[in-house]
Design a protein around this motif. Structure first.
Motif, PDB file in Angstrom:
ATOM      1  N   SER A   1       0.834  -1.195   0.000  1.00  0.00           N
ATOM      2  CA  SER A   1       0.000   0.000   0.000  1.00  0.00           C
ATOM      3  C   SER A   1       0.873   1.250   0.000  1.00  0.00           C
ATOM      4  N   MET A   2       0.210   2.410  -0.066  1.00  0.00           N
ATOM      5  CA  MET A   2       0.987   3.651  -0.047  1.00  0.00           C
ATOM      6  C   MET A   2       1.655   3.882   1.301  1.00  0.00           C
ATOM      7  N   TRP A   3       1.228   3.152   2.345  1.00  0.00           N
ATOM      8  CA  TRP A   3       1.830   3.275   3.676  1.00  0.00           C
ATOM      9  C   TRP A   3       2.964   2.276   3.863  1.00  0.00           C
ATOM     10  N   ALA A   4       3.258   1.497   2.843  1.00  0.00           N
ATOM     11  CA  ALA A   4       4.248   0.423   2.945  1.00  0.00           C
ATOM     12  C   ALA A   4       5.601   0.863   2.402  1.00  0.00           C
ATOM     13  N   VAL A   5       6.651   0.170   2.861  1.00  0.00           N
ATOM     14  CA  VAL A   5       7.955   0.354   2.264  1.00  0.00           C
ATOM     15  C   VAL A   5       7.878  -0.127   0.817  1.00  0.00           C
ATOM     16  N   GLY A   6       8.663   0.500  -0.054  1.00  0.00           N
ATOM     17  CA  GLY A   6       8.588   0.181  -1.475  1.00  0.00           C
ATOM     18  C   GLY A   6       9.563  -0.902  -1.894  1.00  0.00           C
ATOM     19  N   GLN A   7      10.457  -0.557  -2.803  1.00  0.00           N
ATOM     20  CA  GLN A   7      11.327  -1.542  -3.421  1.00  0.00           C
ATOM     21  C   GLN A   7      12.611  -1.750  -2.609  1.00  0.00           C
ATOM     22  N   ALA A   8      13.254  -2.887  -2.827  1.00  0.00           N
ATOM     23  CA  ALA A   8      14.554  -3.152  -2.202  1.00  0.00           C
ATOM     24  C   ALA A   8      15.631  -2.435  -3.009  1.00  0.00           C
ATOM     25  N   VAL A   9      16.162  -1.369  -2.463  1.00  0.00           N
ATOM     26  CA  VAL A   9      17.170  -0.558  -3.149  1.00  0.00           C
ATOM     27  C   VAL A   9      18.370  -0.398  -2.231  1.00  0.00           C
ATOM     28  N   GLN A  10      19.554  -0.486  -2.807  1.00  0.00           N
ATOM     29  CA  GLN A  10      20.788  -0.223  -2.070  1.00  0.00           C
ATOM     30  C   GLN A  10      21.401   1.066  -2.611  1.00  0.00           C
ATOM     31  N   VAL A  11      21.668   2.009  -1.735  1.00  0.00           N
ATOM     32  CA  VAL A  11      22.271   3.272  -2.150  1.00  0.00           C
ATOM     33  C   VAL A  11      23.738   3.276  -1.720  1.00  0.00           C
ATOM     34  N   PRO A  12      24.576   4.102  -2.340  1.00  0.00           N
ATOM     35  CA  PRO A  12      25.965   4.203  -1.891  1.00  0.00           C
ATOM     36  C   PRO A  12      26.037   4.524  -0.403  1.00  0.00           C
ATOM     37  N   ALA A  13      26.961   3.914   0.300  1.00  0.00           N
ATOM     38  CA  ALA A  13      27.047   4.053   1.753  1.00  0.00           C
ATOM     39  C   ALA A  13      27.131   5.508   2.186  1.00  0.00           C
ATOM     40  N   GLU A  14      27.834   6.328   1.402  1.00  0.00           N
ATOM     41  CA  GLU A  14      28.000   7.732   1.784  1.00  0.00           C
ATOM     42  C   GLU A  14      26.717   8.545   1.625  1.00  0.00           C
ATOM     43  N   ASP A  15      25.713   7.980   0.934  1.00  0.00           N
ATOM     44  CA  ASP A  15      24.445   8.683   0.717  1.00  0.00           C
ATOM     45  C   ASP A  15      23.319   8.192   1.641  1.00  0.00           C
ATOM     46  N   GLU A  16      23.528   7.120   2.359  1.00  0.00           N
ATOM     47  CA  GLU A  16      22.431   6.484   3.101  1.00  0.00           C
ATOM     48  C   GLU A  16      22.104   7.212   4.400  1.00  0.00           C
ATOM     49  N   LEU A  17      20.872   7.672   4.491  1.00  0.00           N
ATOM     50  CA  LEU A  17      20.368   8.271   5.727  1.00  0.00           C
ATOM     51  C   LEU A  17      19.871   7.203   6.689  1.00  0.00           C
ATOM     52  N   ALA A  18      19.198   6.191   6.154  1.00  0.00           N
ATOM     53  CA  ALA A  18      18.599   5.162   6.993  1.00  0.00           C
ATOM     54  C   ALA A  18      18.468   3.870   6.215  1.00  0.00           C
ATOM     55  N   ALA A  19      18.464   2.750   6.956  1.00  0.00           N
ATOM     56  CA  ALA A  19      18.303   1.430   6.353  1.00  0.00           C
ATOM     57  C   ALA A  19      17.283   0.626   7.139  1.00  0.00           C
ATOM     58  N   ILE A  20      16.758  -0.413   6.500  1.00  0.00           N
ATOM     59  CA  ILE A  20      15.771  -1.305   7.107  1.00  0.00           C
ATOM     60  C   ILE A  20      16.480  -2.552   7.622  1.00  0.00           C
ATOM     61  N   TYR A  21      16.153  -2.895   8.861  1.00  0.00           N
ATOM     62  CA  TYR A  21      16.712  -4.084   9.501  1.00  0.00           C
ATOM     63  C   TYR A  21      15.587  -5.017   9.918  1.00  0.00           C
ATOM     64  N   LEU A  22      15.820  -6.311   9.805  1.00  0.00           N
ATOM     65  CA  LEU A  22      14.896  -7.341  10.290  1.00  0.00           C
ATOM     66  C   LEU A  22      15.631  -8.183  11.314  1.00  0.00           C
ATOM     67  N   SER A  23      15.137  -8.158  12.542  1.00  0.00           N
ATOM     68  CA  SER A  23      15.757  -8.922  13.641  1.00  0.00           C
ATOM     69  C   SER A  23      17.252  -8.646  13.732  1.00  0.00           C
ATOM     70  N   GLY A  24      17.633  -7.391  13.508  1.00  0.00           N
ATOM     71  CA  GLY A  24      19.022  -6.988  13.633  1.00  0.00           C
ATOM     72  C   GLY A  24      19.856  -7.105  12.387  1.00  0.00           C
ATOM     73  N   ASP A  25      19.316  -7.700  11.318  1.00  0.00           N
ATOM     74  CA  ASP A  25      20.074  -7.873  10.081  1.00  0.00           C
ATOM     75  C   ASP A  25      19.660  -6.825   9.056  1.00  0.00           C
ATOM     76  N   ARG A  26      20.663  -6.129   8.492  1.00  0.00           N
ATOM     77  CA  ARG A  26      20.375  -5.110   7.495  1.00  0.00           C
ATOM     78  C   ARG A  26      19.815  -5.732   6.218  1.00  0.00           C
ATOM     79  N   GLN A  27      18.797  -5.082   5.641  1.00  0.00           N
ATOM     80  CA  GLN A  27      18.152  -5.581   4.426  1.00  0.00           C
ATOM     81  C   GLN A  27      18.432  -4.676   3.228  1.00  0.00           C
ATOM     82  N   PHE A  28      17.943  -3.430   3.277  1.00  0.00           N
ATOM     83  CA  PHE A  28      18.150  -2.501   2.171  1.00  0.00           C
ATOM     84  C   PHE A  28      17.910  -1.081   2.665  1.00  0.00           C
ATOM     85  N   SER A  29      18.088  -0.115   1.779  1.00  0.00           N
ATOM     86  CA  SER A  29      18.037   1.300   2.169  1.00  0.00           C
ATOM     87  C   SER A  29      16.606   1.792   2.332  1.00  0.00           C
ATOM     88  N   TYR A  30      16.432   2.714   3.260  1.00  0.00           N
ATOM     89  CA  TYR A  30      15.119   3.334   3.477  1.00  0.00           C
ATOM     90  C   TYR A  30      15.113   4.810   3.077  1.00  0.00           C
TER      91      TYR A  30
END
Length: 536
Positions: free
Chosen positions: A156-185
């Motif tokens: 839905s429009m309230w949901a996280v979208g696609q799995a995207v990885q951004v360059p580390a120097e550009d990342e403001l936030a990332a999504i983690y599941l049970s402590g494991d990093r998944q992709f960029s937020y």
């Protein structure tokens, strides 16, 4: 001017994003634009909402034409992603389940295993290394005392979208599941002479304190080189915190008296929101009249006529609930009622339209369980609602049931205020008077009063110049702010304020007769609004 760009498929998300941006920069500085305008006369700041992959070329050409700012919510078009060096990856298989939280037992909190973690780069936009669960509860499966809405995993429009990885120097936030990093937020990228802010959700962070990052990007990021947009502060000018509180009188009114007396000792204004079936007992009237003897220190709001779930389930029922409760309260107090509090904090759009048509000027509500469109980072006009009707999300419920059993009982409430304080957010919290049936998790009145006094003491220790005002004054200020107009051509701006500010006088101000005024943030400066005067 800020352009909101969305396709037919993302029109609903665009509708909510447009309202969120307007709450920050005023209605006059936001317009929906077509894709074709990117090739000609589009503003130099654009917010793209779930833009299709096929729009990449137009967005890149617009971005490269001259120094500009682009905000992207949701889908990052594939060629634009390549231009920014973002890479698509594989989504987490169990994200939908991980996005949900278990209900909270009494005295404890619960949160989803899916969380958003912000990194050090967030400080560039005035943020912190925040921990933001997709969903969390402090009471059953209903309330999140930290105030933000739910990030879903359901497409839905309230949901996280696609799995995207951004360059580390550009990342403001990332999504983690049970402590494991998944992709960029979220990401902040300087691309050529322009800059891009991205959130991996079609509506962005419009329902969270994280919206502050968007405001700071618009108002001041790279202010010496890029276009900037004035942002109207949600705090009255001269204060570094603004706080409003109330008791929702579901089953009793008079039993609020001991807590009211404590608030008077502390010099903090007091508000009662009254379910008008309580007025069937004459012994419940006196406290209302006494409270309103000093209108700068006390306020009374409607809490509906029957406390029906979802305002009775229809527009017509909501209209009737609003009109009947207002008439009964005015008959009991001789004071017109202009604002309402939603029963159970349920605030569906049809109910807000019913209240507006009943003559109300605004409503307080919002819980993480339902009606996500009411959970707004900033108070003001909701999407699709007419000017002059304001909403304010207040999800912080100071109940005995929500006091933590382990450690500092007030830790979550202090964290809720800390988020508000760090993001210049008008902070609201609530409790309920005791009834014969229910004490809301408090052992006794002394325990409850001690908790309220301790929380107020914490706020006063944290803020240098806090403003405590009652609910009516707070909503009056939000209404005044919502009607202000920022006008200008991108090089010079002025703020036009409503003709009358006589309702903005609060005893919580430094002087009782001093009206509250607006502050505005622009190119790194925070200054008092002087109506009609150019911002430098």
């Amino acid at each position: 001017m800020i352009g909101i760009l969305s396709s037919n498929a993302s029109a609903e998300a665009g509708h909510h994003v447009r309202a969120a941006v307007q709450r920050s920069v005023s209605a006059t500085q936001v317009q929906a634009i077509s894709r074709s305008l990117l090739r000609g006369m589009a503003p130099d700041i654009v917010v793209a909402v779930d833009a299709p992959d096929g729009w990449s070329a137009d967005l890149i050409a617009w971005l490269c034409a001259r120094p500009r700012k682009l905000v992207v919510f949701g889908n990052m078009p594939i060629a634009l992603a390549d231009y920014l060096r973002y890479q698509r990856g594989n989504p987490a298989a169990d994200l939908a389940a991980a996005s949900r939280s278990a209900p909270a037992p009494s005295g404890e909190a619960r949160e989803s295993t899916a969380v958003v973690l912000y990194g050090a780069l967030a400080q560039t936009l005035g943020g912190q290394q925040w921990h933001r669960p997709f969903e969390r509860f402090d009471f059953a499966d209903e309330w999140n005392n930290l105030g933000f809405g739910a990030i879903r995993g359901d497409g839905s429009m309230w949901a996280v979208g696609q799995a995207v990885q951004v360059p580390a120097e550009d990342e403001l936030a990332a999504i983690y599941l049970s402590g494991d990093r998944q992709f960029s937020y979220a990401a902040l990228t300087d691309a050529g002479t322009s800059s891009v802010l991205w959130f991996n959700r079609p509506v962005g962070p419009c329902d969270s304190f994280e919206w502050r990052l968007v405001e700071n990007f618009l108002s001041g990021y790279r202010g010496d080189k890029l276009p900037c947009q004035p942002v109207l502060s949600e705090l009255p000018w001269g204060y570094d915190a603004a706080i409003t509180s109330r008791l929702d009188c579901d089953e009793d009114v008079e039993s609020a008296r001991p807590l009211w007396q404590a608030y008077r000792r502390l010099g903090v204004p007091f508000t009662l929101a009254v379910h008008t079936q309580n007025l069937n007992r004459p012994n419940q009237h006196a406290i209302l009249r006494e409270l309103l003897d000093d209108r700068t220190q006390g306020a009374v709001l409607s809490h509906t006529a029957t406390h029906a779930p979802n305002w009775g389930g229809t527009y017509d029922n909501a209209l009737a609930e609003g009109m009947q409760s207002a008439a009964l309260l005015e008959a009991a107090t001789s004071v017109p009622v202009r604002y309402a509090v939603s029963p159970f904090h349920q605030s569906p759009p049809y109910a807000m339209r019913g209240l507006a048509d009943a003559g109300f000027e605004g409503c307080v509500g919002g819980i993480i369980r339902n009606d996500p469109e009411f959970l707004t980072a900033r108070g003001g006009a909701l999407a699709g609602m007419p000017a002059g009707f304001v909403a304010h999300s207040q999800q912080c419920m100071l109940h005995g049931d929500c006091m933590l059993k382990d450690g500092d009982p007030l830790a979550i409430f202090k964290q809720a205020f800390d988020y508000a304080y760090a993001t210049n957010t008008l902070f609201g919290y609530l409790d309920h008077p005791f009834s014969e049936r229910y004490t809301y998790g408090w052992g006794d009145e002394a325990q409850r009063i001690d908790a309220h006094e301790s929380f107020i003491a914490y706020i006063r220790s944290k803020a240098r110049k806090p403003l405590f005002f009652h609910e009516e004054a707070a909503l009056d200020f939000l209404k005044f702010r919502s009607l202000a107009q920022v006008v200008g051509d991108g090089r010079e701006f002025r703020v036009l304020t409503p003709a009358s500010s006589e309702t903005l006088t609060s005893a919580a101000s430094a002087a009782a007769s001093m009206p509250l005024t607006l502050g505005v943030e622009f190119r790194g400066a925070h200054v008092q609004v002087q109506a009609g005067k150019s911002l430098q």
